[in-house]
Design a protein around this motif. Structure first.
Motif, PDB file in Angstrom:
ATOM      1  N   PRO A  70      -3.968   7.789   6.105  1.00 39.39           N
ATOM      2  CA  PRO A  70      -4.452   9.106   5.374  1.00 39.39           C
ATOM      3  C   PRO A  70      -3.417  10.508   5.692  1.00 39.39           C
ATOM      4  CG  PRO A  70      -6.630   8.226   7.097  1.00 39.39           C
ATOM      5  CD  PRO A  70      -5.248   7.423   7.136  1.00 39.39           C
ATOM      6  N   ARG A  71      -3.467  11.479   4.383  1.00 38.47           N
ATOM      7  CA  ARG A  71      -2.730  12.302   4.511  1.00 38.47           C
ATOM      8  C   ARG A  71      -3.606  13.325   6.083  1.00 38.47           C
ATOM      9  NH1 ARG A  71       1.469  11.886   1.329  1.00 38.47           N
ATOM     10  NH2 ARG A  71       1.308  11.625  -0.939  1.00 38.47           N
ATOM     11  N   SER A  72      -2.248  13.557   6.866  1.00 38.64           N
ATOM     12  CA  SER A  72      -2.590  14.673   8.279  1.00 38.64           C
ATOM     13  C   SER A  72      -2.895  15.917   7.854  1.00 38.64           C
ATOM     14  CB  SER A  72      -1.114  14.085   9.068  1.00 38.64           C
ATOM     15  OG  SER A  72       0.157  14.127   8.796  1.00 38.64           O
ATOM     16  N   ALA A  73      -2.380  16.650   6.299  1.00 42.93           N
ATOM     17  CA  ALA A  73      -2.428  17.761   6.187  1.00 42.93           C
ATOM     18  C   ALA A  73      -2.213  18.028   5.011  1.00 42.93           C
ATOM     19  CB  ALA A  73      -0.835  18.652   6.948  1.00 42.93           C
ATOM     20  N   SER A  74      -2.488  19.261   4.459  1.00 44.09           N
ATOM     21  CA  SER A  74      -2.780  19.242   2.690  1.00 44.09           C
ATOM     22  C   SER A  74      -1.282  20.581   2.507  1.00 44.09           C
ATOM     23  CB  SER A  74      -3.881  20.527   2.589  1.00 44.09           C
ATOM     24  OG  SER A  74      -5.199  19.359   2.632  1.00 44.09           O
ATOM     25  N   VAL A  75      -1.653  19.950   1.006  1.00 43.94           N
ATOM     26  CA  VAL A  75       0.090  21.034   0.660  1.00 43.94           C
ATOM     27  C   VAL A  75      -0.819  21.928  -0.623  1.00 43.94           C
ATOM     28  CG1 VAL A  75       1.987  20.954  -0.332  1.00 43.94           C
ATOM     29  CG2 VAL A  75       1.255  19.325   1.270  1.00 43.94           C
ATOM     30  N   ARG A  76      -0.661  23.389  -0.682  1.00 47.76           N
ATOM     31  CA  ARG A  76      -0.450  24.006  -1.643  1.00 47.76           C
ATOM     32  C   ARG A  76       1.005  24.310  -2.504  1.00 47.76           C
ATOM     33  NH1 ARG A  76      -4.117  27.290   0.554  1.00 47.76           N
ATOM     34  NH2 ARG A  76      -5.489  25.890   0.215  1.00 47.76           N
TER      35      ARG A  76
END
Length: 173
Positions: A70-76
């Motif tokens: 799964p994605r380990s961080a978010s990107v905005r």
């Protein structure tokens, strides 16, 4: 390179848009053409911890695709921008094959380094992914005694000569 470029498509983003959400399955790898993108993780308490940001260059999203996690961080998106995206299937077909071969060579190299033997396999893989090959010609100075350290070097192929200056400026070999 042309195979990779042909496989990508442009994705326009708006300021504030969440491009990647922590915990989601990896679906795309992104290369930034234009814009500012902030990377963050959300703790169990709901607090966001900013990890960093890229402006007008960089890439993200490959770790979830490479390790099938799964994605380990978010990107905005912090501004309007433009990304180039590659799907998971294409990424795995084109990029992962090359990365796997590179990692295999580097893992074998790092397994011979005594001070790295205590690393977990996953940590060693991350280190392999971070290595950048550099080529030197016979006689090139790689590092000089007294210089500030800027990295660590591993000899993949070839021979190096190590010298040290003593009190009377004579070289010991």
């Amino acid at each position: 390179m042309s195979e990779v470029l042909d496989a990508m498509f442009e994705r326009k983003v708006e300021e504030g848009e969440l491009v990647i959400r922590q915990g989601d399955d990896g679906d795309y790898f992104y290369v930034i053409e234009k814009g500012t993108f902030q990377f963050f993780i959300t703790g169990e308490d709901g607090e966001e911890k900013i990890l960093g940001e890229y402006t007008d260059s960089g890439s993200f999203g490959e770790l979830a695709l490479m390790y099938n996690m799964p994605r380990s961080a978010s990107v905005r998106a912090r501004s309007k921008g433009s990304l180039w995206a590659m799907s998971r299937q294409t990424f795995r077909k084109i990029v992962l094959k090359r990365a796997f071969l590179k990692r295999k060579v580097y893992e074998e190299l790092l397994e011979k380094v005594e001070m790295l033997k205590s690393l977990e396999s996953y940590e060693r893989m991350n280190l392999c992914d971070a290595l950048t090959p550099k080529k030197y010609s016979d006689g090139d100075l790689i590092i000089k005694e007294g210089d500030e350290a800027d990295g660590m070097y591993f000899i993949e192929q070839g021979t190096v000569r190590v010298t040290k200056t003593n009190e009377v400026n004579e070289m010991n070999f």
